[in-house]
Motif scaffolding. Structure first.
Motif, PDB file in Angstrom:
ATOM      1  N   PHE A 206      25.549   1.969   7.002  1.00  0.00           N
ATOM      2  CA  PHE A 206      24.426   2.836   7.326  1.00  0.00           C
ATOM      3  C   PHE A 206      23.354   2.189   8.205  1.00  0.00           C
ATOM      4  CE2 PHE A 206      26.185   4.886   3.577  1.00  0.00           C
ATOM      5  CZ  PHE A 206      25.987   6.242   3.814  1.00  0.00           C
ATOM      6  N   ALA A 207      23.177   0.882   8.129  1.00  0.00           N
ATOM      7  CA  ALA A 207      22.051   0.238   8.810  1.00  0.00           C
ATOM      8  C   ALA A 207      22.334   0.030  10.294  1.00  0.00           C
ATOM      9  CB  ALA A 207      21.727  -1.098   8.153  1.00  0.00           C
ATOM     10  N   CYS A 208      21.279   0.094  11.082  1.00  0.00           N
ATOM     11  CA  CYS A 208      21.386  -0.207  12.511  1.00  0.00           C
ATOM     12  C   CYS A 208      20.080  -0.836  13.003  1.00  0.00           C
ATOM     13  CB  CYS A 208      21.735   1.035  13.317  1.00  0.00           C
ATOM     14  SG  CYS A 208      20.567   2.396  13.125  1.00  0.00           S
ATOM     15  N   SER A 209      19.479  -1.668  12.155  1.00  0.00           N
ATOM     16  CA  SER A 209      18.175  -2.257  12.460  1.00  0.00           C
ATOM     17  C   SER A 209      18.284  -3.597  13.168  1.00  0.00           C
ATOM     18  CB  SER A 209      17.369  -2.424  11.169  1.00  0.00           C
ATOM     19  OG  SER A 209      18.123  -3.173  10.219  1.00  0.00           O
ATOM     20  N   GLY A 210      19.468  -4.192  13.148  1.00  0.00           N
ATOM     21  CA  GLY A 210      19.706  -5.400  13.924  1.00  0.00           C
ATOM     22  C   GLY A 210      19.404  -6.712  13.258  1.00  0.00           C
ATOM     23  N   GLY A 211      18.994  -6.693  11.990  1.00  0.00           N
ATOM     24  CA  GLY A 211      18.685  -7.944  11.299  1.00  0.00           C
ATOM     25  C   GLY A 211      19.215  -7.962   9.881  1.00  0.00           C
ATOM     26  N   ARG A 212      18.853  -8.982   9.115  1.00  0.00           N
ATOM     27  CA  ARG A 212      19.322  -9.111   7.737  1.00  0.00           C
ATOM     28  C   ARG A 212      18.181  -9.580   6.825  1.00  0.00           C
ATOM     29  NH1 ARG A 212      24.956  -8.790   7.636  1.00  0.00           N
ATOM     30  NH2 ARG A 212      25.203  -9.824   5.627  1.00  0.00           N
ATOM     31  N   ASN A 213      16.972  -9.097   7.094  1.00  0.00           N
ATOM     32  CA  ASN A 213      15.845  -9.398   6.221  1.00  0.00           C
ATOM     33  C   ASN A 213      15.891  -8.464   5.021  1.00  0.00           C
ATOM     34  OD1 ASN A 213      14.847 -11.416   7.904  1.00  0.00           O
ATOM     35  ND2 ASN A 213      13.610  -9.971   9.080  1.00  0.00           N
ATOM     36  N   TYR A 214      15.825  -9.047   3.837  1.00  0.00           N
ATOM     37  CA  TYR A 214      16.135  -8.320   2.600  1.00  0.00           C
ATOM     38  C   TYR A 214      15.018  -8.476   1.576  1.00  0.00           C
ATOM     39  CZ  TYR A 214      18.311  -7.706  -2.042  1.00  0.00           C
ATOM     40  OH  TYR A 214      18.583  -7.343  -3.335  1.00  0.00           O
ATOM     41  N   LEU A 215      14.644  -7.365   0.933  1.00  0.00           N
ATOM     42  CA  LEU A 215      13.661  -7.366  -0.152  1.00  0.00           C
ATOM     43  C   LEU A 215      14.260  -6.692  -1.370  1.00  0.00           C
ATOM     44  CD1 LEU A 215      10.732  -7.756  -1.253  1.00  0.00           C
ATOM     45  CD2 LEU A 215      10.238  -5.467  -0.336  1.00  0.00           C
ATOM     46  N   ASP A 216      14.179  -7.361  -2.522  1.00  0.00           N
ATOM     47  CA  ASP A 216      14.617  -6.775  -3.787  1.00  0.00           C
ATOM     48  C   ASP A 216      13.388  -6.438  -4.611  1.00  0.00           C
ATOM     49  OD1 ASP A 216      16.395  -5.889  -5.748  1.00  0.00           O
ATOM     50  OD2 ASP A 216      16.422  -7.841  -6.746  1.00  0.00           O
ATOM     51  N   LEU A 217      13.169  -5.147  -4.865  1.00  0.00           N
ATOM     52  CA  LEU A 217      12.055  -4.698  -5.681  1.00  0.00           C
ATOM     53  C   LEU A 217      12.406  -4.849  -7.154  1.00  0.00           C
ATOM     54  CD1 LEU A 217      11.082  -1.405  -3.795  1.00  0.00           C
ATOM     55  CD2 LEU A 217      10.094  -3.699  -3.517  1.00  0.00           C
ATOM     56  N   ALA A 218      11.418  -5.313  -7.961  1.00  0.00           N
ATOM     57  CA  ALA A 218      11.656  -5.607  -9.371  1.00  0.00           C
ATOM     58  C   ALA A 218      12.805  -6.601  -9.493  1.00  0.00           C
ATOM     59  CB  ALA A 218      11.928  -4.335 -10.166  1.00  0.00           C
ATOM     60  N   CYS A 219      12.656  -7.724  -8.806  1.00  0.00           N
ATOM     61  CA  CYS A 219      13.765  -8.679  -8.666  1.00  0.00           C
ATOM     62  C   CYS A 219      14.069  -9.452  -9.945  1.00  0.00           C
ATOM     63  CB  CYS A 219      13.466  -9.662  -7.531  1.00  0.00           C
ATOM     64  SG  CYS A 219      12.104 -10.816  -7.851  1.00  0.00           S
TER      65      CYS A 219
END
Length: 252
Positions: free
Chosen positions: A38-51
């Motif tokens: 699904f993604a097409c943003s060009g990067g791999r910066n990742y955030l996990d909420l309630a990690c």
């Protein structure tokens, strides 16, 4: 002996034991498949909420993502820092993080999105996820429809620790109206002739999949609902009361 406390803070050291049956690697593999589809943003910066203790962060970092985590428990983040020292960690509530077009992927697993209460905070969390995503980025989270939580749903996990046994109970209940979804937690530690019990109660946000879909679309997300199955990407058939939400931020 009974103690009233926030179990996530008081017993963070035990959290991973109680979640031993959670397939973190499988959930992360699922997230990667969704991201690639699904993604097409060009990067791999990742955030996990309630990690929490950083289980997802560790796996996603090993999968090539630049991992960041957010949680409102300093005790949980201390565990996450030990597990994934390279990750940036944010101590704040779900509805309070303030990032702009930073992330290609945001996740919130284990139904943790419901912790954002009341409904206004829940809406703020969705809005902040929208703002934090890059165009083409993806927000993945799982939810339970309020109509499927009308009765008490309990999960019991038992862990042996030396001579003591730890029993973890959790369950939610929805009264059938309003936006309150109750989550009750307890831990009992028995051994050497003594017993201790900790109790906790969290007020979570109840919503329906229909209302959630509308909220996300009003923010501008393209929404896909999938069956709650981390082994495959299956469109939600509309019969079950829990689902995995894939919310994509379009490229303008």
């Amino acid at each position: 002996m009974q103690n009233q406390a926030n179990l996530y803070a008081e017993l963070a050291d035990y959290y991973d034991q109680f979640c031993a049956e959670v397939d973190y690697a499988g959930q992360c593999a699922f997230a990667v498949r969704v991201f690639e589809a699904f993604a097409c943003s060009g990067g791999r910066n990742y955030l996990d909420l309630a990690c929490g203790t950083g289980q997802h962060l560790q796996v996603m970092a090993q999968s090539g993502f630049v991992a960041e985590g957010l949680d409102n428990s300093a005790a949980m983040l201390a565990q996450a820092r030990s597990r994934c020292p390279e990750a940036r960690l944010l101590l704040c509530d779900l509805a309070a993080f303030d990032e702009t077009q930073c992330y290609d992927l945001i996740t919130c697993f284990l139904y943790s999105i419901h912790y954002s209460h009341p409904l206004a905070h829940f809406a703020d969390t969705l809005k902040r996820a929208w703002q934090a995503l890059k165009p083409g980025g993806v927000f993945i989270f799982n939810v339970v429809d309020a109509n499927g939580a009308r009765q008490q749903h309990s999960v019991v996990t038992r862990v042996q620790q030396g001579d003591a046994q730890l029993t973890f109970r959790s369950g939610w209940h929805y009264q059938g109206h309003g936006d309150v979804l109750d989550l009750r937690l307890s831990i009992t530690r028995t051994g050497t002739g003594q017993s201790q019990t900790w109790h906790d109660h969290h007020v979570m946000t109840a919503t329906t999949l229909s209302d959630l879909n509308t909220q996300l679309q009003l923010l501008g997300f393209d929404v896909t609902l999938l069956e709650h199955d981390y082994d495959r990407l299956t469109p939600w058939a509309g019969h079950s009361f829990n689902a995995i939400v894939v919310a994509c931020k379009p490229v303008v």
